[in-house]
Enzyme design. Structure first.
Site, mmCIF file in Angstrom:
data_model
loop_
_atom_site.group_PDB
_atom_site.id
_atom_site.type_symbol
_atom_site.label_atom_id
_atom_site.label_comp_id
_atom_site.label_asym_id
_atom_site.label_seq_id
_atom_site.Cartn_x
_atom_site.Cartn_y
_atom_site.Cartn_z
ATOM 1 N N TYR A 282 -7.910 4.177 -6.740
ATOM 2 C CA TYR A 282 -7.008 3.797 -5.649
ATOM 3 C C TYR A 282 -6.878 2.280 -5.494
ATOM 4 O O TYR A 282 -5.769 1.722 -5.505
ATOM 5 C CB TYR A 282 -7.522 4.434 -4.365
ATOM 6 C CG TYR A 282 -6.725 4.168 -3.125
ATOM 7 C CD1 TYR A 282 -5.557 4.876 -2.862
ATOM 8 C CD2 TYR A 282 -7.145 3.235 -2.183
ATOM 9 C CE1 TYR A 282 -4.829 4.659 -1.699
ATOM 10 C CE2 TYR A 282 -6.434 3.014 -1.020
ATOM 11 C CZ TYR A 282 -5.277 3.722 -0.794
ATOM 12 O OH TYR A 282 -4.560 3.510 0.356
ATOM 13 N N VAL B 267 1.473 2.865 -3.424
ATOM 14 C CA VAL B 267 0.419 3.733 -3.955
ATOM 15 C C VAL B 267 0.364 5.052 -3.182
ATOM 16 O O VAL B 267 0.222 6.122 -3.772
ATOM 17 C CB VAL B 267 -0.953 3.027 -3.873
ATOM 18 C CG1 VAL B 267 -2.059 3.921 -4.432
ATOM 19 C CG2 VAL B 267 -0.912 1.705 -4.626
ATOM 20 N N GLU B 268 0.483 4.957 -1.864
ATOM 21 C CA GLU B 268 0.312 6.144 -1.027
ATOM 22 C C GLU B 268 1.449 7.145 -1.187
ATOM 23 O O GLU B 268 1.223 8.341 -1.346
ATOM 24 C CB GLU B 268 0.214 5.713 0.450
ATOM 25 C CG GLU B 268 -1.083 5.036 0.808
ATOM 26 C CD GLU B 268 -2.249 6.014 0.888
ATOM 27 O OE1 GLU B 268 -2.029 7.218 0.685
ATOM 28 O OE2 GLU B 268 -3.378 5.566 1.138
ATOM 29 N N SER B 269 2.681 6.680 -1.114
ATOM 30 C CA SER B 269 3.813 7.614 -1.023
ATOM 31 C C SER B 269 5.003 7.231 -1.882
ATOM 32 O O SER B 269 6.013 7.934 -1.869
ATOM 33 C CB SER B 269 4.289 7.683 0.440
ATOM 34 O OG SER B 269 4.726 6.399 0.869
ATOM 35 N N LEU C 286 0.808 -1.221 0.000
ATOM 36 C CA LEU C 286 0.000 0.000 0.000
ATOM 37 C C LEU C 286 0.846 1.278 0.000
ATOM 38 O O LEU C 286 0.480 2.256 -0.663
ATOM 39 C CB LEU C 286 -0.951 -0.015 1.202
ATOM 40 C CG LEU C 286 -2.072 1.015 1.184
ATOM 41 C CD1 LEU C 286 -2.947 0.862 -0.055
ATOM 42 C CD2 LEU C 286 -2.930 0.889 2.446
#
Length: 550
Positions: A281, A171-173, A168
């Protein structure tokens, strides 16, 4: 023999793992589609440009330095742990040979334990095409993930969460702990300030818990588990809630059921009713997971991540200097920042106990040394609040340091200062005690004189009159040296030298030197007070102003 056993047991282990995870999954299970067929179909379609937004990173120079520091540190410590690694790997192989394969590379372990991506393979093929063209980016992300992946994966496994959760932060950072979104989300897991505070990720001048790799990971997994339960144990809905909020998911479900009363409000069905970013997302995460699972098929070059701890948490008390820790452990300062991005300054916060992440090879030695001599790591700089009229060179002179050192410590690109802001000032060791007391000047308790500004006077002429400097005059009155004074303005003169003013009449045969000796002042002071030159010939009867010292 061990290798033969692995080959025999691996197919059964994979089948058992897949069956177990599919039973646990709370999402829609779609039939698995052959990857080659999918790739062929996807290549024939016209894929629209996807509005996928990457997190906001700092300048490329900092990102490159961040990645290179990871590589440099890995090479630096590889020689120290090579013998230990060989022994550990043999021990693990003997212990787990009958139960599960031992993975040397964490990417391989992740790729063989994914179940959300295979179960939803028909729904994210457009995103596969997007990321296939981003192989260089994914390579950089895998380098940045190297210090963190082992810790994150172990926490995911402890909680029996899907292995996709360890991906994850891609995708986030982009696995960059300093990443910030346009909505002010921060850290590997992109916590918003309010949500971060709710999960104990506090933020202040010294520290941002959202950037703390250790604490933010635990908080993110806690949050995801709570969302999983709230969404009737459906991981895709939990992920959607993590991105847009649980309220938006409920709202989307209500809108879907209004049109389809007997429908199933799973992620794919409510997707059109979700915010645009959330619509992309979840498929993004699944596409990345599928690429990792088939990295050889898609020729995805990921940086190998050893299946062993990269860092260890050490508890420290009070405030300690991070550069001193780096020097004592022979760890590059950039590497220390990689492991401890939550600390915003070159020191831990001033009060309480604080966790410090150190490379596994040096953590035990530092812990023992710190316990024996904690004073060796005390901070040797102070905080200075910028006053009106101060310049960088003046502050540097006051603390016996250089402007360049102040700029370096405060990450300043120029010399512009703003009154009221705070600077960190590096202190030379031999001036530390004296300069700490200088940072808090004693309150003046002596006699004061009030000077009323007359027409034509300036800070320079008034300062000369009172035998002081314009900067000192500004300091006494709390005014800027750049701001002009005006007629009638009251200026305070803080000096015992000027207790009271008297008028003296020059007698026959007296000179300035005689008068100066009588009142214990200098001839230059007499000249300043009376606006005359030393070379001037004074006549008897001339009246002179004299400030008598108290």
């Amino acid at each position: 023999m061990i290798e033969t056993r692995h080959k025999l047991f691996t197919p059964f282990i994979k089948l058992a793992s897949a069956a177990t995870f599919l039973m646990l999954a709370g999402c829609s299970h779609l039939p698995y589609q052959d990857i080659d067929t999918t790739a062929q179909r996807s290549s024939q379609e016209t894929v629209p440009k996807l509005p996928i937004t990457d997190p906001i990173l700092t300048e490329n120079r900092e990102t490159d330095a961040f990645e290179s520091s990871i590589q440099e540190s890995t090479e630096r410590f590889s020689a120290l742990k090579s013998n230990q690694n060989l022994s550990n790997q043999l021990d693990r192989a003997l212990v787990f040979s009958q139960e599960a394969p031992v993975y040397d590379d964490l990417w391989q372990e992740i790729s063989e334990h994914l179940f959300l991506a295979p179960a939803n393979s028909e729904n994210y093929q457009d995103y596969m095409s997007y990321y296939i063209n981003k192989k260089r980016y994914l390579k950089r992300v895998s380098v940045r993930a190297k210090p963190y992946l082992y810790f994150i994966l172990q926490e995911v496994k402890k909680r029996q969460m899907p292995y996709e959760i360890a991906l994850l932060p891609v995708v986030e950072s982009g696995y960059y702990p300093y990443a910030r979104s346009y909505m002010s989300a921060a850290g590997l897991w992109q916590f918003m300030p309010a949500t971060g505070h709710m999960y104990g990720l506090h933020q202040n001048w010294w520290y941002d818990g959202r950037q703390d790799v250790y604490r933010s990971t635990l908080a993110a997994l806690d949050y995801l588990q709570a969302l999983y339960a709230q969404n009737d144990y459906d991981w895709l809905l939990a992920l959607a809630s993590y991105n847009s909020g649980y309220g938006n998911v409920l709202k989307a479900q209500r809108r879907f059921l209004k049109k389809h009363p007997n429908g199933d409000p799973n992620f794919w069905n409510i997707r059109p009713y979700l915010p645009k970013e959330t619509q992309h997302y979840v498929p993004q995460l699944l596409a990345i997971s599928n690429l990792v699972s088939h990295k050889k098929t898609y020729q995805l070059d990921l940086e190998p991540v050893p299946n062993e701890p990269y860092f260890k948490k050490v508890q420290v008390s009070d405030q300690i200097s991070l550069p001193k820790v780096a020097q004592a452990t022979q760890t590059p300062q950039d590497m220390l920042k990689v492991l401890n991005p939550g600390y915003l300054r070159l020191a831990t916060p001033p009060k309480g106990k604080h966790p410090l992440l150190l490379p596994i090879e040096v953590a035990d030695a530092f812990e023992a040394e710190y316990s024996a001599s904690p004073d060796d790591y005390e901070v040797t700089w102070v905080r200075h609040k910028i006053r009106s009229g101060e310049s960088l060179s003046v502050i540097a002179y006051r603390y016996r340091t250089s402007s360049r050192e102040i700029q370096k410590l405060n990450n300043m690109k120029g010399s512009f200062l703003r009154a009221g802001k705070t600077l960190l000032i590096p202190l030379p060791q031999n001036h530390q005690v004296a300069l700490r007391s200088a940072d808090k000047p004693k309150k003046y308790t002596g006699n004061k004189h009030t000077h009323t500004v007359r027409s034509g006077e300036s800070l320079w002429t008034i300062a000369k009159y009172y035998n002081t400097s314009p900067r000192k005059l500004c300091e006494w009155n709390g005014i800027s040296i750049r701001k002009p004074i005006y007629k009638g303005q009251q200026l305070v003169i803080q000096s015992n030298q000027y207790g009271r003013k008297v008028s003296y009449t020059l007698k026959e045969g007296e000179s300035l030197w005689v008068v100066a000796q009588k009142y214990r002042v200098t001839t230059q002071e007499l000249c300043n007070w009376n606006g005359i030159k030393k070379s001037a010939v004074l006549q008897p009867g001339t009246k002179l102003k004299v400030w008598v010292k108290s």
